[in-house]
Design a protein around this motif. Sequence first.
Motif, PDB file in Angstrom:
ATOM      1  N   PHE A 104      35.383 -43.959 -10.982  1.00 46.36           N
ATOM      2  CA  PHE A 104      36.783 -44.110 -11.369  1.00 46.36           C
ATOM      3  C   PHE A 104      37.614 -42.999 -10.728  1.00 46.36           C
ATOM      4  N   ASP A 105      38.751 -43.374 -10.161  1.00 45.72           N
ATOM      5  CA  ASP A 105      39.593 -42.439  -9.413  1.00 45.72           C
ATOM      6  C   ASP A 105      40.832 -42.093 -10.241  1.00 45.72           C
ATOM      7  N   GLY A 106      40.941 -40.829 -10.640  1.00 47.02           N
ATOM      8  CA  GLY A 106      42.086 -40.401 -11.428  1.00 47.02           C
ATOM      9  C   GLY A 106      43.408 -40.617 -10.720  1.00 47.02           C
ATOM     10  N   ALA A 107      43.392 -40.586  -9.382  1.00 46.52           N
ATOM     11  CA  ALA A 107      44.625 -40.826  -8.624  1.00 46.52           C
ATOM     12  C   ALA A 107      45.122 -42.255  -8.810  1.00 46.52           C
ATOM     13  N   VAL A 108      44.186 -43.199  -8.925  1.00 52.74           N
ATOM     14  CA  VAL A 108      44.568 -44.593  -9.172  1.00 52.74           C
ATOM     15  C   VAL A 108      45.164 -44.725 -10.568  1.00 52.74           C
ATOM     16  N   GLY A 109      44.523 -44.092 -11.539  1.00 51.17           N
ATOM     17  CA  GLY A 109      45.069 -44.101 -12.897  1.00 51.17           C
ATOM     18  C   GLY A 109      46.443 -43.466 -12.966  1.00 51.17           C
ATOM     19  N   SER A 110      46.643 -42.387 -12.207  1.00 56.40           N
ATOM     20  CA  SER A 110      47.947 -41.714 -12.183  1.00 56.40           C
ATOM     21  C   SER A 110      49.019 -42.632 -11.616  1.00 56.40           C
ATOM     22  N   ALA A 111      48.678 -43.338 -10.524  1.00 54.67           N
ATOM     23  CA  ALA A 111      49.641 -44.248  -9.905  1.00 54.67           C
ATOM     24  C   ALA A 111      49.998 -45.398 -10.836  1.00 54.67           C
ATOM     25  N   PRO A 133      38.498 -51.970  -5.667  1.00 53.39           N
ATOM     26  CA  PRO A 133      37.097 -52.260  -5.951  1.00 53.39           C
ATOM     27  C   PRO A 133      36.850 -52.423  -7.448  1.00 53.39           C
ATOM     28  N   LYS A 134      35.923 -53.302  -7.791  1.00 51.34           N
ATOM     29  CA  LYS A 134      35.528 -53.432  -9.189  1.00 51.34           C
ATOM     30  C   LYS A 134      34.803 -52.153  -9.589  1.00 51.34           C
ATOM     31  N   GLY A 135      35.399 -51.405 -10.481  1.00 49.70           N
ATOM     32  CA  GLY A 135      34.892 -50.090 -10.852  1.00 49.70           C
ATOM     33  C   GLY A 135      35.993 -49.049 -10.841  1.00 49.70           C
ATOM     34  N   LEU A 136      37.161 -49.445 -10.321  1.00 47.92           N
ATOM     35  CA  LEU A 136      38.353 -48.599 -10.389  1.00 47.92           C
ATOM     36  C   LEU A 136      39.380 -49.213 -11.332  1.00 47.92           C
ATOM     37  N   ASP A 137      38.920 -50.106 -12.203  1.00 47.98           N
ATOM     38  CA  ASP A 137      39.808 -50.821 -13.117  1.00 47.98           C
ATOM     39  C   ASP A 137      40.485 -49.863 -14.095  1.00 47.98           C
ATOM     40  N   CYS A 138      41.742 -50.133 -14.372  1.00 48.90           N
ATOM     41  CA  CYS A 138      42.506 -49.319 -15.310  1.00 48.90           C
ATOM     42  C   CYS A 138      43.591 -50.183 -15.925  1.00 48.90           C
ATOM     43  N   GLU A 139      43.890 -49.932 -17.192  1.00 43.32           N
ATOM     44  CA  GLU A 139      44.951 -50.658 -17.887  1.00 43.32           C
ATOM     45  C   GLU A 139      45.768 -49.667 -18.705  1.00 43.32           C
ATOM     46  N   VAL A 140      47.057 -49.941 -18.826  1.00 38.13           N
ATOM     47  CA  VAL A 140      47.956 -49.106 -19.632  1.00 38.13           C
ATOM     48  C   VAL A 140      48.760 -50.020 -20.543  1.00 38.13           C
ATOM     49  N   PHE A 141      48.873 -49.638 -21.803  1.00 34.61           N
ATOM     50  CA  PHE A 141      49.665 -50.444 -22.724  1.00 34.61           C
ATOM     51  C   PHE A 141      50.217 -49.566 -23.836  1.00 34.61           C
ATOM     52  N   GLU A 142      51.265 -50.069 -24.463  1.00 35.26           N
ATOM     53  CA  GLU A 142      51.939 -49.329 -25.522  1.00 35.26           C
ATOM     54  C   GLU A 142      51.286 -49.617 -26.875  1.00 35.26           C
ATOM     55  N   MET A 143      51.401 -48.655 -27.792  1.00 31.89           N
ATOM     56  CA  MET A 143      50.765 -48.820 -29.100  1.00 31.89           C
ATOM     57  C   MET A 143      51.247 -50.054 -29.855  1.00 31.89           C
ATOM     58  N   PRO A 144      52.537 -50.403 -29.851  1.00 37.83           N
ATOM     59  CA  PRO A 144      52.934 -51.633 -30.547  1.00 37.83           C
ATOM     60  C   PRO A 144      52.213 -52.864 -29.999  1.00 37.83           C
ATOM     61  N   VAL A 145      51.916 -52.867 -28.703  1.00 39.60           N
ATOM     62  CA  VAL A 145      51.199 -53.993 -28.099  1.00 39.60           C
ATOM     63  C   VAL A 145      49.756 -54.015 -28.584  1.00 39.60           C
ATOM     64  N   LEU A 146      49.118 -52.847 -28.669  1.00 40.12           N
ATOM     65  CA  LEU A 146      47.745 -52.782 -29.169  1.00 40.12           C
ATOM     66  C   LEU A 146      47.684 -53.245 -30.620  1.00 40.12           C
ATOM     67  N   ARG A 147      48.643 -52.813 -31.422  1.00 41.16           N
ATOM     68  CA  ARG A 147      48.668 -53.252 -32.824  1.00 41.16           C
ATOM     69  C   ARG A 147      48.928 -54.755 -32.924  1.00 41.16           C
ATOM     70  N   ALA A 148      49.812 -55.264 -32.081  1.00 47.21           N
ATOM     71  CA  ALA A 148      50.098 -56.699 -32.097  1.00 47.21           C
ATOM     72  C   ALA A 148      48.870 -57.507 -31.721  1.00 47.21           C
ATOM     73  N   ALA A 149      48.129 -57.038 -30.728  1.00 44.23           N
ATOM     74  CA  ALA A 149      46.911 -57.742 -30.315  1.00 44.23           C
ATOM     75  C   ALA A 149      45.898 -57.772 -31.445  1.00 44.23           C
ATOM     76  N   ALA A 150      45.721 -56.644 -32.117  1.00 38.99           N
ATOM     77  CA  ALA A 150      44.744 -56.562 -33.206  1.00 38.99           C
ATOM     78  C   ALA A 150      45.110 -57.492 -34.351  1.00 38.99           C
ATOM     79  N   ALA A 151      46.417 -57.690 -34.562  1.00 38.68           N
ATOM     80  CA  ALA A 151      46.876 -58.549 -35.651  1.00 38.68           C
ATOM     81  C   ALA A 151      46.927 -60.016 -35.258  1.00 38.68           C
ATOM     82  N   ALA A 152      47.076 -60.293 -33.972  1.00 36.67           N
ATOM     83  CA  ALA A 152      47.370 -61.662 -33.534  1.00 36.67           C
ATOM     84  C   ALA A 152      46.152 -62.520 -33.272  1.00 36.67           C
ATOM     85  N   THR A 153      45.023 -61.924 -32.936  1.00 35.39           N
ATOM     86  CA  THR A 153      43.893 -62.733 -32.482  1.00 35.39           C
ATOM     87  C   THR A 153      42.601 -62.397 -33.217  1.00 35.39           C
ATOM     88  N   ALA A 154      41.865 -63.437 -33.533  1.00 30.73           N
ATOM     89  CA  ALA A 154      40.535 -63.281 -34.117  1.00 30.73           C
ATOM     90  C   ALA A 154      39.463 -63.848 -33.199  1.00 30.73           C
TER      91      ALA A 154
END
Length: 237
Positions: A104-111, A133-154
């Motif tokens: 994992f490349d921190g520069a990719v995460g920074s970008a 490349p598969k192995g440099l995967d990164c995702e960024v999301f806001e806390m309201p989105v994480l909470r919404a996902a946890a509440a919305a799907t089973a």
Amino acid sequence: MRTVVVVQARVGSTRLPGKVLLELGGRPVLGHVLERAGLIAGIDAVVCAVPAGSENDPIAAVAQAAGVAVHRGPERDVLQRYLGAAEEAGADTVIRVTSDCPLFDGAVGSALLRLHRQTRADYSSNTNPRTYPKGLDCEVFEMPVLRAAAAATALPEDREHVTSWMIRAPELRRSNLSSGRSDLAELRWTLDYPEDYTFFGAVWAHGQAHRHLGMAEVLSVLAAHPEIAAINGAIKS
């Protein structure tokens, strides 16, 4: 605004049990991932989200030795484990990195984090479409989105894969980071099979002069030694 990297890790793996505890360059794979995640510019903390249960204590020990906070939560409900880790860390923005990606490349995460902030997205990644490349995967999301996902799907797949609801939710603003090179998407830099472990060992052996092998350095190693890419090149899953 507090930005926290959450790295999920567990001992169990159907294809390569204990893979994140395997030694690579004199330290566990997980140790590399946690250190590299900490190189993302603009973050406030790194947290390792570990399942409850004594069998995962070695994972927690590696994280603690790396100076990283540990959150224990459900093993199968990874979405809930992520939510618990992020809330415990006081996150406003969450960056997701998986523990089986020792290059994992921190520069990719920074970008990606910069793009996420510039576009004011709810969810951002570098995999939709994939140009890294598969192995440099990164995702960024806001806390309201994480909470919404946890509440919305089973759905079990949503609870396991954390962000699949975010990827398809029509109301979210999304952005994607591109490398500008679609051919890189065919490269495999993730640890799932014994061949992957052999691949990483070979990369480390040829790139040992670099403390942190970034994407450019790894591509240089592979260009000079194409036989290394062939080690796990046939694996497509």
